[in-house]
Design a protein around this motif. Sequence first.
Motif, mmCIF file in Angstrom:
data_model
loop_
_atom_site.group_PDB
_atom_site.id
_atom_site.type_symbol
_atom_site.label_atom_id
_atom_site.label_comp_id
_atom_site.label_asym_id
_atom_site.label_seq_id
_atom_site.Cartn_x
_atom_site.Cartn_y
_atom_site.Cartn_z
ATOM 1 N N LYS A 54 0.839 -1.204 0.000
ATOM 2 C CA LYS A 54 0.000 0.000 0.000
ATOM 3 C C LYS A 54 0.874 1.255 0.000
ATOM 4 O O LYS A 54 2.035 1.224 0.412
ATOM 5 N N PRO A 55 0.321 2.399 -0.440
ATOM 6 C CA PRO A 55 1.082 3.653 -0.378
ATOM 7 C C PRO A 55 1.461 4.014 1.053
ATOM 8 O O PRO A 55 0.767 3.661 2.016
ATOM 9 N N ARG A 56 2.558 4.728 1.198
ATOM 10 C CA ARG A 56 3.021 5.136 2.530
ATOM 11 C C ARG A 56 2.289 6.381 3.007
ATOM 12 O O ARG A 56 1.826 7.195 2.215
ATOM 13 N N ARG A 57 2.231 6.505 4.316
ATOM 14 C CA ARG A 57 1.705 7.749 4.902
ATOM 15 C C ARG A 57 2.657 8.902 4.593
ATOM 16 O O ARG A 57 3.883 8.744 4.706
ATOM 17 N N PRO A 58 2.144 10.049 4.221
ATOM 18 C CA PRO A 58 3.028 11.183 3.891
ATOM 19 C C PRO A 58 3.987 11.558 5.015
ATOM 20 O O PRO A 58 5.087 12.032 4.756
ATOM 21 N N CYS A 59 3.577 11.368 6.269
ATOM 22 C CA CYS A 59 4.415 11.789 7.399
ATOM 23 C C CYS A 59 5.254 10.649 7.976
ATOM 24 O O CYS A 59 5.826 10.791 9.068
ATOM 25 N N SER A 60 5.329 9.532 7.269
ATOM 26 C CA SER A 60 6.117 8.420 7.806
ATOM 27 C C SER A 60 7.608 8.748 7.732
ATOM 28 O O SER A 60 8.051 9.587 6.952
ATOM 29 N N HIS A 61 8.394 8.082 8.575
ATOM 30 C CA HIS A 61 9.842 8.291 8.599
ATOM 31 C C HIS A 61 10.536 6.938 8.573
ATOM 32 O O HIS A 61 9.887 5.884 8.628
ATOM 33 N N LYS A 62 11.882 6.972 8.521
ATOM 34 C CA LYS A 62 12.637 5.740 8.307
ATOM 35 C C LYS A 62 12.391 4.702 9.406
ATOM 36 O O LYS A 62 12.434 3.499 9.150
ATOM 37 N N ASP A 102 9.670 3.971 10.676
ATOM 38 C CA ASP A 102 8.386 3.307 10.452
ATOM 39 C C ASP A 102 8.488 2.163 9.448
ATOM 40 O O ASP A 102 7.531 1.406 9.279
ATOM 41 N N HIS A 103 9.612 2.059 8.763
ATOM 42 C CA HIS A 103 9.686 1.125 7.640
ATOM 43 C C HIS A 103 10.688 0.001 7.872
ATOM 44 O O HIS A 103 11.160 -0.628 6.929
ATOM 45 N N GLY A 104 10.981 -0.230 9.142
ATOM 46 C CA GLY A 104 11.734 -1.415 9.482
ATOM 47 C C GLY A 104 13.206 -1.187 9.739
ATOM 48 O O GLY A 104 13.903 -0.558 8.943
ATOM 49 N N ALA A 150 13.172 -0.744 2.844
ATOM 50 C CA ALA A 150 13.508 -0.821 4.274
ATOM 51 C C ALA A 150 14.002 0.540 4.775
ATOM 52 O O ALA A 150 14.722 1.249 4.071
ATOM 53 N N GLY A 151 13.630 0.876 5.994
ATOM 54 C CA GLY A 151 14.050 2.161 6.556
ATOM 55 C C GLY A 151 15.517 2.185 6.917
ATOM 56 O O GLY A 151 16.254 3.111 6.553
ATOM 57 N N GLN A 161 8.544 -3.822 6.947
ATOM 58 C CA GLN A 161 7.588 -2.755 6.682
ATOM 59 C C GLN A 161 6.186 -3.089 7.172
ATOM 60 O O GLN A 161 5.233 -2.351 6.895
ATOM 61 N N GLY A 162 6.063 -4.172 7.915
ATOM 62 C CA GLY A 162 4.818 -4.444 8.607
ATOM 63 C C GLY A 162 3.958 -5.545 8.036
ATOM 64 O O GLY A 162 2.897 -5.841 8.595
#
Length: 500
Positions: free
Chosen positions: A243-251, A253-255, A282-283, A454-455
Motif C-alpha cells: 500500500k502507499p506510505r503515509r506522507p508523514c512516515s519516517h525511516k 516506520d519502515h523497518g 527498508a528504513g 515494513q509491517g
Amino acid sequence: MIDHQQNKDTTSLPYSVFRADWVRENESKGARHIGVSLYQLMERAGEAAFALCRRLYPDARRWLILCGHGNNGGDGYVIARCAKQYGIEITIISGTGDSPLPAEAQQARENWLNNYGQILPHDAVWPLNCDLIIDGLLGTGINSAPREPYASLINQANQYPAPVVSLDIPSGLDANTGMAHGEVVYASQTLTFVALKSGLLTGQARDVVGKLYYNSLGLSRWLAEQKPQLQRLTVDCLNQWIKPRRPCSHKGDHGKLLFIGGDTGTGGAIRMAGEAALRTGAGLVRVLTRVEHIAGMLAARPELMVQPLEQGTLAAAIDWADVIAIGPGLGQSDWGRSAIEQVSGSDKPMLWDADALNLLAITADKRQNRIITPHPGEAARLLQCSVEQIESDRLHSAMELVRRYGGTVVLKGAGTVIADESGVLAIADVGNPGMASGGMGDILSGIIASLLGQGLPLLDSALAGCVVHGVAADRIALRQGERGMLATDLLSEIPGLVNP
C-alpha cells in the motif's frame, strides 16, 4: 473470476488453482449446476480446442489427432469432427485400454466412426505431411510412467516436425504435481479445461506445457463458489499487499533490519541481500559480516550500516532490530554456528536462508516467527531425503517443511511454492530461466525481509516478495534476454514494483 467461455479470452489464466483429482470428482456437479450433460461439456472442450488451433495455426490443413482410451481422447474425437466439417484433412491414431471407454468418450468415438472416417491403430504408420498434432492421449489421471503403446506414441509425437497442442495437460505429466514419471509430450501449447490444475504451474511443467491457455467451458461462476486448493500469484496481486506510505512516515516506520552473513569469500551474498532490502523500501539496514568485507560494502553502498560480526555487536544488533535475516554467505564454520545459536534465542520475525538452513538441518527446531527459503537441495537436507523426492511433489514437500519447521516456507524453483501453518498454498507464476545464476536467492531474502520489516505478516511478505523477485527478472529478460542476467540486475527493477 472471469468467465473465459463468455469472453473468449483463452490467454487469461485464473488465480484459483485446483488439484486435478478434485476437478475430476466434481466437474459433473458443475455440469449439473449449469444444466448440461458431461457429453455436452466434452463437446464444449473439443469445440474450444478446435477454435484455438484454428487461431494459432490458420494455415494448417492436415491434422494428426492422437486419442487415448479416456475422456481426453473423447475431446480429440470432437475436435476431429469440427475440423472435418471445416474441410481439414484428419488422421486419427488411437491408443488402447484395458477397460471400456467412458460413456462420453465412447459416444464421441462412435459419432466420428459413423459419420466421418476411420481410426487407425496405435501401431499404424504416421503420415509424413501433417502440419499439426493434437495430443489427446493421456489426461489428468496419470500418476506414473506411461505404458505402451502410449510411451511410444509420445516419443513419436516429440520427434515429429509439426507443433503439438495438448488437451488439458501434456500426456505423461502429473496434473497434481507437475512431475513427469516417464515419457512426456513436449507441447507447443496446452489448453486446459474447467479449472487450472496445480501440475501445470510447478515441477517440470514449464519444460513441457508450452504456452498455457484456459477455458472454463462455462463453469467459471460455479467454480468461483468452490474453495481452491492453491492460489496463483502474478504481478496483478501486488496491490493487495503493498500500500502507499503515509506522507508523514519516517525511516523508523519502515523497518530496522539486521542481516547476518558473509563469511570469508562470500561477502557479496550478504551485501546483495542488504541492498535488495533497501531497494524494497527498508528504513534502516544493518549488516554484520567479516571485518574484511566492511570497507568494500561501505564504499559500494554507503546506505548500509556495516559492522563486524562478533558476540557483542550481534547482541546489540538483535536488540535493535525489528527483523532478523541470517544465512546469505554465512558458511558453516564456528563463526556462523555461533551466530545461529545467538539468533535462535530471539522471538523477533526472522528469515533464514542458505547456510542457516544447512545448519538448521543439523539441529532442527520448529518456530512460528520464521520464514525459511530453501532451494530443492536445501529442502532435501531439511527433510532428509533426495532432491528427486523434493521435486517429485513440490507442493507436498513445502507442506512437509511447514509441518517440521513451522512458520512460512518458500520452496524456490520453477513455480516457487509458498506454504504456511494455516494451510495456505500458493505458486508464484513468475520468473524465468535467467534466474538460474548465483545470488538470486540473496536478492529474494532481502526483498522478503524488507517487506516483513515494513509491517507485512510472514505469509504476505513471502507471497509479495516472490512476486516482486520473479517479475523483476521477467522485465529484465524481456529487455535483454535470459542468458547473462545477474542477480544485481534485479535491483534497479525492484522500486518500480513496490510502489503501487
